[in-house]
Design a protein around this motif. Structure first.
Motif, PDB file in Angstrom:
ATOM      1  N   MET A  41       0.827  -1.209   0.000  1.00 51.45           N
ATOM      2  CA  MET A  41       0.000   0.000   0.000  1.00 51.45           C
ATOM      3  C   MET A  41       0.854   1.248   0.000  1.00 51.45           C
ATOM      4  O   MET A  41       2.055   1.209   0.276  1.00 51.45           O
ATOM      5  N   VAL A  42       0.199   2.361  -0.316  1.00 51.92           N
ATOM      6  CA  VAL A  42       0.812   3.682  -0.176  1.00 51.92           C
ATOM      7  C   VAL A  42      -0.076   4.498   0.757  1.00 51.92           C
ATOM      8  O   VAL A  42      -1.286   4.290   0.817  1.00 51.92           O
ATOM      9  N   ARG A  43       0.554   5.439   1.466  1.00 51.77           N
ATOM     10  CA  ARG A  43      -0.172   6.281   2.415  1.00 51.77           C
ATOM     11  C   ARG A  43       0.071   7.742   2.092  1.00 51.77           C
ATOM     12  O   ARG A  43       1.153   8.134   1.672  1.00 51.77           O
ATOM     13  N   SER A  44      -0.963   8.544   2.348  1.00 54.51           N
ATOM     14  CA  SER A  44      -0.832   9.988   2.170  1.00 54.51           C
ATOM     15  C   SER A  44      -0.330  10.617   3.468  1.00 54.51           C
ATOM     16  O   SER A  44      -0.298   9.969   4.519  1.00 54.51           O
ATOM     17  N   ALA A  45       0.039  11.886   3.389  1.00 55.58           N
ATOM     18  CA  ALA A  45       0.561  12.584   4.562  1.00 55.58           C
ATOM     19  C   ALA A  45      -0.477  12.688   5.675  1.00 55.58           C
ATOM     20  O   ALA A  45      -0.139  12.730   6.863  1.00 55.58           O
ATOM     21  N   ASP A  46      -1.775  12.713   5.295  1.00 64.71           N
ATOM     22  CA  ASP A  46      -2.822  12.839   6.308  1.00 64.71           C
ATOM     23  C   ASP A  46      -3.365  11.489   6.774  1.00 64.71           C
ATOM     24  O   ASP A  46      -4.386  11.431   7.454  1.00 64.71           O
ATOM     25  N   GLY A  47      -2.698  10.402   6.402  1.00 63.56           N
ATOM     26  CA  GLY A  47      -3.091   9.087   6.897  1.00 63.56           C
ATOM     27  C   GLY A  47      -3.994   8.291   5.979  1.00 63.56           C
ATOM     28  O   GLY A  47      -4.383   7.170   6.311  1.00 63.56           O
ATOM     29  N   GLY A  48      -4.347   8.838   4.809  1.00 58.64           N
ATOM     30  CA  GLY A  48      -5.135   8.076   3.854  1.00 58.64           C
ATOM     31  C   GLY A  48      -4.342   6.898   3.311  1.00 58.64           C
ATOM     32  O   GLY A  48      -3.110   6.934   3.262  1.00 58.64           O
ATOM     33  N   GLU A  49      -5.052   5.852   2.921  1.00 56.62           N
ATOM     34  CA  GLU A  49      -4.384   4.625   2.491  1.00 56.62           C
ATOM     35  C   GLU A  49      -5.000   4.101   1.204  1.00 56.62           C
ATOM     36  O   GLU A  49      -6.212   4.113   1.033  1.00 56.62           O
ATOM     37  N   LEU A  50      -4.141   3.658   0.290  1.00 54.74           N
ATOM     38  CA  LEU A  50      -4.568   3.007  -0.936  1.00 54.74           C
ATOM     39  C   LEU A  50      -3.843   1.674  -1.043  1.00 54.74           C
ATOM     40  O   LEU A  50      -2.609   1.643  -1.095  1.00 54.74           O
ATOM     41  N   THR A  51      -4.599   0.583  -1.056  1.00 55.84           N
ATOM     42  CA  THR A  51      -4.006  -0.744  -1.199  1.00 55.84           C
ATOM     43  C   THR A  51      -3.728  -1.001  -2.673  1.00 55.84           C
ATOM     44  O   THR A  51      -4.636  -0.970  -3.500  1.00 55.84           O
ATOM     45  N   LEU A  52      -2.468  -1.260  -2.996  1.00 53.69           N
ATOM     46  CA  LEU A  52      -2.073  -1.512  -4.378  1.00 53.69           C
ATOM     47  C   LEU A  52      -2.340  -2.959  -4.779  1.00 53.69           C
ATOM     48  O   LEU A  52      -2.752  -3.235  -5.903  1.00 53.69           O
ATOM     49  N   THR A  53      -2.079  -3.880  -3.870  1.00 56.01           N
ATOM     50  CA  THR A  53      -2.322  -5.294  -4.153  1.00 56.01           C
ATOM     51  C   THR A  53      -2.282  -6.074  -2.847  1.00 56.01           C
ATOM     52  O   THR A  53      -1.739  -5.597  -1.840  1.00 56.01           O
ATOM     53  N   LYS A  67     -15.496  -3.676  -8.948  1.00 60.85           N
ATOM     54  CA  LYS A  67     -14.351  -4.338  -9.564  1.00 60.85           C
ATOM     55  C   LYS A  67     -13.510  -5.062  -8.520  1.00 60.85           C
ATOM     56  O   LYS A  67     -13.003  -6.166  -8.773  1.00 60.85           O
ATOM     57  N   VAL A  68     -13.355  -4.456  -7.349  1.00 58.52           N
ATOM     58  CA  VAL A  68     -12.607  -5.123  -6.278  1.00 58.52           C
ATOM     59  C   VAL A  68     -13.312  -6.409  -5.862  1.00 58.52           C
ATOM     60  O   VAL A  68     -12.675  -7.461  -5.704  1.00 58.52           O
ATOM     61  N   LEU A  69     -14.619  -6.343  -5.678  1.00 62.01           N
ATOM     62  CA  LEU A  69     -15.367  -7.544  -5.292  1.00 62.01           C
ATOM     63  C   LEU A  69     -15.181  -8.663  -6.319  1.00 62.01           C
ATOM     64  O   LEU A  69     -14.953  -9.821  -5.959  1.00 62.01           O
ATOM     65  N   LEU A  70     -15.266  -8.318  -7.586  1.00 59.00           N
ATOM     66  CA  LEU A  70     -15.174  -9.325  -8.640  1.00 59.00           C
ATOM     67  C   LEU A  70     -13.760  -9.879  -8.776  1.00 59.00           C
ATOM     68  O   LEU A  70     -13.584 -10.978  -9.313  1.00 59.00           O
ATOM     69  N   SER A  71     -12.760  -9.150  -8.299  1.00 62.39           N
ATOM     70  CA  SER A  71     -11.373  -9.608  -8.416  1.00 62.39           C
ATOM     71  C   SER A  71     -10.968 -10.577  -7.320  1.00 62.39           C
ATOM     72  O   SER A  71      -9.902 -11.201  -7.408  1.00 62.39           O
ATOM     73  N   GLN A  72     -11.809 -10.726  -6.297  1.00 59.79           N
ATOM     74  CA  GLN A  72     -11.455 -11.582  -5.166  1.00 59.79           C
ATOM     75  C   GLN A  72     -11.791 -13.044  -5.456  1.00 59.79           C
ATOM     76  O   GLN A  72     -12.745 -13.350  -6.169  1.00 59.79           O
ATOM     77  N   PRO A  73     -11.011 -13.982  -4.896  1.00 51.14           N
ATOM     78  CA  PRO A  73     -11.335 -15.407  -5.072  1.00 51.14           C
ATOM     79  C   PRO A  73     -12.658 -15.748  -4.386  1.00 51.14           C
ATOM     80  O   PRO A  73     -12.912 -15.312  -3.258  1.00 51.14           O
ATOM     81  N   ILE A  86     -25.342  -8.555  -4.021  1.00 56.20           N
ATOM     82  CA  ILE A  86     -24.467  -9.191  -3.034  1.00 56.20           C
ATOM     83  C   ILE A  86     -25.244  -9.392  -1.738  1.00 56.20           C
ATOM     84  O   ILE A  86     -26.364  -8.877  -1.577  1.00 56.20           O
ATOM     85  N   LYS A  87     -24.638 -10.124  -0.828  1.00 63.89           N
ATOM     86  CA  LYS A  87     -25.166 -10.254   0.531  1.00 63.89           C
ATOM     87  C   LYS A  87     -23.986 -10.169   1.480  1.00 63.89           C
ATOM     88  O   LYS A  87     -22.948 -10.796   1.256  1.00 63.89           O
ATOM     89  N   THR A  88     -24.124  -9.371   2.542  1.00 60.36           N
ATOM     90  CA  THR A  88     -23.046  -9.225   3.514  1.00 60.36           C
ATOM     91  C   THR A  88     -23.478  -9.776   4.858  1.00 60.36           C
ATOM     92  O   THR A  88     -24.655  -9.712   5.232  1.00 60.36           O
ATOM     93  N   HIS A  89     -22.503 -10.334   5.558  1.00 60.69           N
ATOM     94  CA  HIS A  89     -22.738 -10.818   6.920  1.00 60.69           C
ATOM     95  C   HIS A  89     -21.409 -10.745   7.646  1.00 60.69           C
ATOM     96  O   HIS A  89     -20.556 -11.614   7.496  1.00 60.69           O
ATOM     97  N   GLY A  90     -21.223  -9.664   8.428  1.00 62.95           N
ATOM     98  CA  GLY A  90     -19.937  -9.450   9.073  1.00 62.95           C
ATOM     99  C   GLY A  90     -18.862  -9.224   8.021  1.00 62.95           C
ATOM    100  O   GLY A  90     -19.007  -8.398   7.120  1.00 62.95           O
ATOM    101  N   ARG A  91     -17.781  -9.999   8.112  1.00 66.94           N
ATOM    102  CA  ARG A  91     -16.698  -9.911   7.131  1.00 66.94           C
ATOM    103  C   ARG A  91     -16.997 -10.700   5.860  1.00 66.94           C
ATOM    104  O   ARG A  91     -16.265 -10.597   4.876  1.00 66.94           O
ATOM    105  N   ALA A  92     -18.062 -11.506   5.887  1.00 67.65           N
ATOM    106  CA  ALA A  92     -18.381 -12.350   4.737  1.00 67.65           C
ATOM    107  C   ALA A  92     -19.196 -11.567   3.715  1.00 67.65           C
ATOM    108  O   ALA A  92     -20.152 -10.879   4.053  1.00 67.65           O
ATOM    109  N   VAL A  93     -18.785 -11.674   2.446  1.00 75.60           N
ATOM    110  CA  VAL A  93     -19.519 -11.075   1.342  1.00 75.60           C
ATOM    111  C   VAL A  93     -19.807 -12.163   0.321  1.00 75.60           C
ATOM    112  O   VAL A  93     -18.904 -12.874  -0.112  1.00 75.60           O
ATOM    113  N   THR A  94     -21.080 -12.311  -0.043  1.00 79.70           N
ATOM    114  CA  THR A  94     -21.476 -13.276  -1.059  1.00 79.70           C
ATOM    115  C   THR A  94     -21.885 -12.527  -2.318  1.00 79.70           C
ATOM    116  O   THR A  94     -22.752 -11.660  -2.276  1.00 79.70           O
ATOM    117  N   VAL A  95     -21.225 -12.840  -3.427  1.00 81.64           N
ATOM    118  CA  VAL A  95     -21.595 -12.253  -4.718  1.00 81.64           C
ATOM    119  C   VAL A  95     -22.713 -13.111  -5.309  1.00 81.64           C
ATOM    120  O   VAL A  95     -22.498 -14.265  -5.667  1.00 81.64           O
TER     121      VAL A  95
END
Length: 223
Positions: A62-74, A156-162, A202-211
Motif C-alpha cells: 500500500m501507499v499512504r498519504s501525509a494525512d493518513g489516507g491509504e490506498l491498497t495496491l495489491t 471491480k474489487v469484489l469481482l477480483s477476489q477469489p 451481493i449479501k453481507t454478513h460481518g466480514r463475509a460477502v457473497t456475490v
C-alpha cells in the motif's frame, strides 16, 4: 529446513524452472520469518535488499498519504512474491507492506536473485513477467481512479477476489480493507456495499460477502 524451502520454491511460478542445485542454493541463502497480523514487513524508503515470497498468510502492499489516507495496491496470497521492483533496480522500497494475518515470509537476498537471473534465462523472464504484470495492474488501477466512480471501483474489487462455488469471497475481508483497495474511505465503501445489497447483487454478513449476481455486478463495473 533447506529441503523444505527448496520444495516450496519449486512450486512457485517465479522459480519453478530453476535447476535443483540453484533452488537449494537459494533456500540455503534465504530465511523464513513469521510475522504477526498487522506487522510491518517494510516501509517506503527502506533499502530494497530482498525479494519476499509468501509461504503462508496474506500481505497487503500500500501507499499512504501525509494525512493518513491509504490506498491498497495489491494483496499477495500464499505462493506470491513482492518486492521485485527494488530487486530489479536496486532502489528503495516504493510502498509499504503489512501482513493481514499471521504470515510466514521467505526473505531472499537481492544478490541471490540477481545471480540466478544472470545464469538462468527462464528465471530472468519470470522476473520480467512479474514486473510487467505489476505495471499492467497499476495502469488499470490508475485508470479506474480517474475514470470510475467509487461504487464501480468497489464492484471491480469484489469481482477480483477469489470466490467459492457459493459465491462467498474467501478469505473474508473487512469493509475497511475493501475500501482501501478501491481508493475510498470505510464510510464510502460501506455505502457502495449497501447499495449493491439493496439491489440483490451481493449479501453481507460481518466480514463475509457473497456475490449473488456476478454478471450484473460486472456490467455495472464496466458501464
Amino acid at each position: 529446513m533447506t529441503a523444505d524451502v527448496a520444495g516450496f520454491l519449486r512450486e512457485t511460478h517465479f522459480l519453478c524452472s530453476a535447476p535443483a542445485g540453484d533452488l537449494r542454493a537459494v533456500a540455503a541463502a534465504s530465511r523464513v520469518r513469521t510475522f504477526r497480523s498487522g506487522q510491518v514487513v517494510f516501509s517506503a524508503g527502506d533499502p530494497g535488499d530482498a525479494l519476499i515470497m509468501v509461504v503462508s498468510g496474506r500481505v497487503k502492499v500500500m501507499v499512504r498519504s501525509a494525512d493518513g489516507g491509504e490506498l491498497t495496491l495489491t494483496i499477495i496470497q500464499a505462493g506470491g512474491v513482492f518486492g521485485e521492483l527494488s530487486v530489479a533496480d536496486g532502489g528503495p522500497r516504493s510502498a509499504d507492506a503489512e501482513t493481514l494475518e499471521e504470515s510466514e515470509l521467505l526473505i531472499i537476498p537481492r544478490a541471490v536473485i540477481q545471480d540466478i537471473c544472470s545464469r538462468v534465462p527462464s528465471v530472468a523472464q519470470a522476473l520480467t513477467a512479474s514486473l510487467a504484470a505489476t505495471l499492467r495492474r497499476l495502469t488499470e488501477a490508475t485508470s479506474d481512479l480517474v475514470f470510475l466512480d467509487l461504487p464501480r471501483r468497489v464492484a471491480k474489487v469484489l469481482l477480483s477476489q477469489p470466490r467459492g462455488d457459493d459465491g462467498v469471497i474467501r478469505p473474508g475481508m473487512s469493509q475497511e480493507e475493501l475500501a482501501h483497495q478501491a481508493g475510498g474511505t470505510r464510510q464510502s465503501g460501506n455505502a457502495a456495499l449497501r447499495g449493491f445489497e439493496r439491489r440483490g447483487w451481493i449479501k453481507t454478513h460481518g466480514r463475509a460477502v457473497t456475490v449473488k449476481q456476478a454478471a450484473t455486478l460486472s456490467r455495472f463495473a464496466d458501464a
